[in-house]
Enzyme design. Structure first.
Site, PDB file in Angstrom:
ATOM      1  N   HIS A 153       9.254 -10.197   2.683  1.00 34.84           N
ATOM      2  CA  HIS A 153      10.096  -9.987   1.513  1.00 34.84           C
ATOM      3  C   HIS A 153      10.096 -11.243   0.656  1.00 34.84           C
ATOM      4  O   HIS A 153      10.024 -12.366   1.157  1.00 34.84           O
ATOM      5  CB  HIS A 153      11.530  -9.669   1.941  1.00 34.84           C
ATOM      6  N   ASP A 158       9.858  -8.444  -4.728  1.00 36.20           N
ATOM      7  CA  ASP A 158      10.649  -7.224  -4.549  1.00 36.20           C
ATOM      8  C   ASP A 158      11.250  -6.752  -5.860  1.00 36.20           C
ATOM      9  O   ASP A 158      11.371  -5.538  -6.098  1.00 36.20           O
ATOM     10  CB  ASP A 158      11.751  -7.449  -3.520  1.00 36.20           C
TER      11      ASP A 158
END
Length: 254
Positions: A153, A158
């Site tokens: 992530h 993202d």
């Protein structure tokens, strides 16, 4: 319309346990198009990073040691965000962390919702796809958005994926990038096109019958009832979306 797609990475999951933001990523959209005016910062948290959180985002304390504190960038962040609609997946999480960080700035700032409106794409996805998985990864797969580069992530990464998902879920452009090969193919096809000559062609206009207009009004009634009075055709004013009243049969074109 200015929107900012926002994501954060943190030292852990629980803001109540004193966990901090260590990365903020923002993607700016104006009229549903990416502007390239993005905001991205890594932050020194002055505390340990939970092992589980580190396994998710791969950020460690040595990397963050020389980065600014949240208080150092708060004014720049709010100047960037103010007046925009924030697009956030699981907004309660990110908003909770942002509010905690702002509260720790010696009373200089208010909570984030006093600067921006917030749309939670997780709640929106749950209404749109009830009973299905609505994580960012699941939505990328559902809308055929490539997230193969997402081994870990990252707030800016993202936020970019969420921007694609948001545009797809709300019925607009489904990706933010263009393939140069597609553009070349389009140009090649365009080069071989010839204009249509319309000289001497009479355009036939077929108007709705009284029965068709009545059916149209019944459909608008049903839309208005189903949407709780939010039928955009009715809101636009009387007659919007309708053809003129039909001409007498003797005047119609055969």
């Amino acid at each position: 319309m200015r929107q900012v797609v926002l994501d954060t990475e943190t030292t852990g999951l629980e803001v109540e346990q004193g966990h901090r933001i260590i990365e903020i990523g923002c993607i700016e959209l104006v009229n549903r198009r990416r502007t390239g005016r993005d905001f991205h910062r890594y932050l020194c948290p002055d505390r340990a990073i939970d092992r589980g959180a580190g396994e998710v985002h791969g950020i460690d304390l040595p990397f963050l040691a020389d980065k600014p504190r949240f208080a150092d960038i708060a004014a720049d962040l709010l100047a960037y965000l103010e007046g925009a609609e924030l697009i956030i997946h699981n907004a309660a999480f990110d908003v909770g962390f942002l509010d905690a960080e702002l509260a720790g700035c010696s009373g200089l700032y208010r909570c984030i919702t006093e600067y921006c409106a917030v749309m939670d794409t997780l709640e929106f996805a749950r209404r749109l796809h009830p009973g299905q998985r609505n994580t960012l990864d699941a939505l990328c797969k559902r809308y055929a958005i490539d997230c193969s580069q997402r081994d870990l992530h990252g707030a800016l990464l993202d936020a970019g994926l969420l921007a694609d998902v948001y545009l797809a879920m709300t019925g607009g452009q489904s990706t933010l990038a263009f393939d140069s090969r597609d553009l070349k193919d389009d140009a090649s096809r365009a080069a071989g096109m010839r204009p249509v000559v319309r000289d001497g062609i009479a355009l036939r206009v077929v108007v709705a019958t009284g029965a068709e207009l009545a059916a149209h009004d019944r459909l608008l009634d049903a839309i208005e009832a189903a949407s709780g009075g939010a039928c955009v055709w009715r809101a636009a004013g009387p007659g919007f979306g309708r053809h003129p009243e039909p001409a007498p049969a003797s005047e119609r074109e055969n």
